[in-house]
Design a protein around this motif. Sequence first.
Motif, PDB file in Angstrom:
ATOM      1  N   ASP A  32       1.156  -1.054  -0.205  1.00 22.59           N
ATOM      2  CA  ASP A  32       0.120   0.006   0.097  1.00 22.59           C
ATOM      3  C   ASP A  32       1.012   1.271   0.069  1.00 22.59           C
ATOM      4  OD1 ASP A  32       0.866   1.096   2.884  1.00 22.59           O
ATOM      5  OD2 ASP A  32      -0.930  -0.740   3.057  1.00 22.59           O
ATOM      6  N   SER A  34       1.459   3.453   2.153  1.00 19.67           N
ATOM      7  CA  SER A  34       2.648   3.880   3.398  1.00 19.67           C
ATOM      8  C   SER A  34       3.542   3.249   3.457  1.00 19.67           C
ATOM      9  CB  SER A  34       1.444   3.516   4.393  1.00 19.67           C
ATOM     10  OG  SER A  34       2.087   3.797   5.496  1.00 19.67           O
ATOM     11  N   ASP A  35       3.110   1.540   2.831  1.00 20.58           N
ATOM     12  CA  ASP A  35       4.189   1.373   2.827  1.00 20.58           C
ATOM     13  C   ASP A  35       5.416   1.198   2.003  1.00 20.58           C
ATOM     14  OD1 ASP A  35       6.170  -1.640   3.313  1.00 20.58           O
ATOM     15  OD2 ASP A  35       4.963  -3.155   1.795  1.00 20.58           O
ATOM     16  N   LEU A  37       5.809   4.326   0.852  1.00 21.67           N
ATOM     17  CA  LEU A  37       6.813   5.257   1.700  1.00 21.67           C
ATOM     18  C   LEU A  37       7.732   4.990   2.519  1.00 21.67           C
ATOM     19  CD1 LEU A  37       4.490   8.211   2.264  1.00 21.67           C
ATOM     20  CD2 LEU A  37       5.732   8.210   0.053  1.00 21.67           C
ATOM     21  N   ALA A  38       7.193   3.617   3.099  1.00 20.02           N
ATOM     22  CA  ALA A  38       8.535   3.837   4.477  1.00 20.02           C
ATOM     23  C   ALA A  38       9.690   2.777   3.136  1.00 20.02           C
ATOM     24  CB  ALA A  38       8.004   2.436   5.237  1.00 20.02           C
ATOM     25  N   VAL A  57      -5.586   1.256   4.276  1.00 23.49           N
ATOM     26  CA  VAL A  57      -4.619   2.063   4.687  1.00 23.49           C
ATOM     27  C   VAL A  57      -3.876   2.783   3.802  1.00 23.49           C
ATOM     28  CG1 VAL A  57      -1.843   2.510   5.535  1.00 23.49           C
ATOM     29  CG2 VAL A  57      -3.531  -0.088   5.403  1.00 23.49           C
ATOM     30  N   MET A  58      -2.562   4.210   3.107  1.00 16.70           N
ATOM     31  CA  MET A  58      -2.797   4.827   1.448  1.00 16.70           C
ATOM     32  C   MET A  58      -2.720   4.659   0.855  1.00 16.70           C
ATOM     33  SD  MET A  58       0.300   6.581   1.830  1.00 16.70           S
ATOM     34  CE  MET A  58       0.378   7.960   3.322  1.00 16.70           C
ATOM     35  N   GLU A  62      -2.742   9.382  -2.052  1.00 17.18           N
ATOM     36  CA  GLU A  62      -2.332   9.776  -0.813  1.00 17.18           C
ATOM     37  C   GLU A  62      -0.739   9.843  -1.210  1.00 17.18           C
ATOM     38  OE1 GLU A  62      -6.440   9.328   2.344  1.00 17.18           O
ATOM     39  OE2 GLU A  62      -4.411   7.466   1.247  1.00 17.18           O
ATOM     40  N   CYS A  63      -0.522   8.582  -1.362  1.00 24.08           N
ATOM     41  CA  CYS A  63       0.484   8.508  -1.465  1.00 24.08           C
ATOM     42  C   CYS A  63       1.608   9.338  -3.097  1.00 24.08           C
ATOM     43  CB  CYS A  63       1.220   7.063  -2.048  1.00 24.08           C
ATOM     44  SG  CYS A  63       2.821   6.263  -2.205  1.00 24.08           S
TER      45      CYS A  63
END
Length: 128
Positions: A32, A34-35, A37-38, A57-58, A62-63
Amino acid sequence: MRALIVDDSSFIREYLRHLLDRMGIACEEAVDGSDALAVLTDEKEFDLMLLDVNMPVMNGLECVKALREVKLHPEMKVMMVTTEADNSFISMALNNGADEFLMKPFTPESLREKMMLLGFCRLTPEGS
């Protein structure tokens, strides 16, 4: 060349990885936004992100917005891989930092064409 494949569907991630592997592109995956971006924060260099839109999640919009706001990997191209065909959505995504769209379902040829549009011209059809 390195690509980050971001999709909540393991089938789509595996299919994209297979196609990109055949083009000689090393791939990593995220489930997703968020993952993703990490993964990108780990300072790994990527040339391309293939980003699904509809994820938990994201989501992809949004990402890409967060990615561009913090100028994380500013040279990296972002290709949205989506079923969203609404012109207002496409415009919004482009205005938030997406570089190209690949509509699902897609073929290996349509992926290759989009890659060439993004400037990865050394990629030629198989057997060429």
